[in-house]
Design an enzyme around this catalytic site. Structure first.
Site, PDB file in Angstrom:
ATOM      1  N   LYS A  80     -11.606  15.186  -6.067  1.00 51.96           N
ATOM      2  CA  LYS A  80     -10.720  14.422  -7.325  1.00 51.96           C
ATOM      3  C   LYS A  80     -12.250  12.845  -7.821  1.00 51.96           C
ATOM      4  O   LYS A  80     -12.636  12.867  -6.580  1.00 51.96           O
ATOM      5  CB  LYS A  80      -9.984  13.877  -5.987  1.00 51.96           C
ATOM      6  CG  LYS A  80      -9.124  12.977  -7.382  1.00 51.96           C
ATOM      7  CD  LYS A  80      -7.704  11.501  -5.838  1.00 51.96           C
ATOM      8  CE  LYS A  80      -6.877  11.435  -6.453  1.00 51.96           C
ATOM      9  NZ  LYS A  80      -5.914  10.505  -5.663  1.00 51.96           N
ATOM     10  N   SER A 155      -1.406  11.521  -7.462  1.00 55.99           N
ATOM     11  CA  SER A 155      -1.824  11.144  -9.179  1.00 55.99           C
ATOM     12  C   SER A 155      -3.142  12.255  -8.246  1.00 55.99           C
ATOM     13  O   SER A 155      -4.023  12.118  -9.192  1.00 55.99           O
ATOM     14  CB  SER A 155      -3.106   9.889  -8.434  1.00 55.99           C
ATOM     15  OG  SER A 155      -3.815   9.674  -6.761  1.00 55.99           O
ATOM     16  N   GLY A 176      -2.225   7.899  -1.295  1.00 57.14           N
ATOM     17  CA  GLY A 176      -2.489   6.018  -1.192  1.00 57.14           C
ATOM     18  C   GLY A 176      -1.005   5.360  -1.022  1.00 57.14           C
ATOM     19  O   GLY A 176      -0.719   4.680  -0.816  1.00 57.14           O
ATOM     20  N   SER A 179      -0.789  10.592  -2.317  1.00 54.35           N
ATOM     21  CA  SER A 179      -0.923  11.159  -3.372  1.00 54.35           C
ATOM     22  C   SER A 179      -1.754  12.498  -3.089  1.00 54.35           C
ATOM     23  O   SER A 179      -2.386  13.210  -3.904  1.00 54.35           O
ATOM     24  CB  SER A 179      -2.278  10.359  -4.023  1.00 54.35           C
ATOM     25  OG  SER A 179      -1.272   8.933  -4.558  1.00 54.35           O
TER      26      SER A 179
END
Length: 476
Positions: A80, A155, A176, A179
């Site tokens: 990521k 995310s 968080g 995600s």
């Protein structure tokens, strides 16, 4: 072969000589290029073929010598964009961040490389990690591989898509407020958010707050297991790891064999009321499956504060992100997506009194969850209250704030972050229109082995398995 390639299947082919790491790396790069269509399916924001091939050549030599570094030697992974990888810029999903290559790997990446894993590229994410949909106006958002009109989840959007498409069996994400688990659920793969303090957060742009941790997404439970075995080395630079017990490898071995007494699975009374009908039905079918009767014992529990966990999470996350990125926001606000501008503005306007009030409720939530976990081994919840939402027409160019949709995606995920607990997502098949559904287990602090044991049990019973994506690619 399983629906998606796993590390074990790839390594078996390295061992018998029917596949080489170099051939696999070239296939991955070809697959990524082929996915750059309209709509976009490519989960990567940057790739380095020369470095990946050099690492693959070294891995081939080790396999030919009969001396692989580990069960991950030659296995391709993606990382990521939050997380530093030597030679790649860490853009954090933003165009305004410096396009300057990191000089070294984050500890988690270094540990994976030490095991022989091959980094093939950096993966797409929601800008600053501030979104559950994964939609990003700065980089072309990869569509959900099960339905190209749907969002991938965020995310860690690229991580979920890369695994679900079959491009890599293992990807590094960060979580968080869900995600890792949200894209795992929406894309139909496995994922785990480890305990806060279990893995190093050094050289990962996670705003220095109290919620976000690094975690893996994968095509099998065994791949999550391998990630944890190789990535939990103590990092003296990360004070969040102070006091953390070492990973219990013997317990992981027992979990892999699904050994031990029957697991008490806590189902939180009334929580399914907020899930869509197909999600609730899949959850009930999974936990009542006859194949699991000798492994699971269902126990009803109550967590009074769980319904407000999402609100506590929004306040906490908003303030921590606004504070952690204060200088960036001051300099680059106009360059941010409209959705991120709105969210950081809200974070900046939350008063100290309101933040303190949220933390008092957070302490109550922790006490309630702790009381429930004293009655059971694990808590079970849907991962998300819905399956993947459609992408609205203007969202990819402006960013998107969909409070109703985001509320459904994060309804069950924030609790584990607020309490710092390990939490997973396992795919449970699909809804009536073919979109993946996920089930979440939440365990006691630093008890990842029990979470994995429940996941292994469901996977081996055939209840949890990655569904075949309509837009899967075949690299082996």
């Amino acid at each position: 072969m399983s629906a998606l390639p796993t590390s074990a299947e790839i390594v078996a082919r390295f061992r018998d000589g029917t596949l080489s790491p170099s051939t696999l790396v070239r296939s991955i790069f070809e697959a990524a290029r082929g996915a750059r269509g309209t709509p976009n399916r490519d989960p990567f924001v940057a790739m380095d073929l020369d470095r990946a091939l050099a690492d693959a050549t070294a891995s081939e030599a080790r396999w030919k010598a009969g001396a692989p570094k580990s069960a991950l030697d030659g296995v391709p992974i993606g990382v990521k964009d939050h997380v530093d990888v030597e030679g790649y810029a860490t853009r954090n999903g933003a165009r305004w961040t410096p396009d300057v290559a990191a000089k070294s790997d984050a500890p988690v990446v270094a540990q994976l490389r030490a095991a022989g894993a091959i980094v093939v590229g950096k993966l797409h994410q929601h800008e600053l990690g501030l979104g559950a949909t994964g939609i990003n106006p700065h980089f072309r958002t990869p569509r959900n591989p099960h339905d190209l009109e749907r969002c991938p989840g965020g995310s860690s959007s690229g991580s979920g898509v890369a695994v679900a498409m079959g491009i890599v069996p293992l990807a590094v994400g960060a979580d968080g407020g869900g995600s890792v688990r949200i894209p795992s659920s929406l894309d139909g793969v496995f994922g785990i958010k480890p305990t806060f303090g279990r893995l190093s957060r050094t050289a990962a742009d996670l705003d220095g707050g109290t919620l976000a941790v690094i975690g893996p997404l994968a095509s099998s439970v065994a791949d999550l297991d391998l990630f944890l075995r190789h990535c939990c080395e103590r990092d003296p630079r990360d004070r969040s790891m102070d006091g953390a017990p070492p990973l219990d490898v013997a317990a992981l071995d027992r979990a892999r064999r699904v050994e031990g007494p029957k697991l008490k699975i806590g189902v939180v009374r009334g929580e399914l009321d907020d899930a869509d009908a197909d999600v609730a039905a899949a959850f009930e079918r999974a936990l009542s499956a006859p194949e699991l009767a000798q492994v699971f014992e269902r126990v009803e529990v109550t967590i009074p504060t769980l319904k407000i966990a999402r609100s506590i999470g929004y306040v906490t996350f908003g303030v921590e992100v606004a504070a952690g990125h204060r200088e960036d926001i001051a300099r680059h606000r106009a360059e941010m997506g409209l959705d991120v501008r709105l969210l950081v503005a809200l974070g900046e306007r939350i008063s100290g009194a309101h933040f303190l009030h949220a933390q008092r409720h957070r302490a109550r939530l922790r006490r309630d969850v702790d009381a429930a976990l004293r009655q059971v081994d694990l808590l079970a919840l849907p991962t998300t209250a819905c399956t993947a939402p459609k992408i609205h027409p203007d969202a990819e160019s402006t960013g998107e704030v969909d409070e109703v949709g985001t509320a459904k995606l994060t309804r069950y995920t924030f609790m584990a972050n607020l309490c710092g607990l390990p939490a997973s997502s396992s795919p449970l098949g699909v809804d009536r229109i073919g979109l993946p559904i996920g089930l979440q287990f939440v365990g006691a602090a630093f008890d990842e082995p029990t979470v994995l044991r429940a996941m292994y049990a469901m996977e081996r019973a055939g209840i949890a398995a990655c569904p075949e994506a309509r837009h899967r690619v075949r690299i082996i």
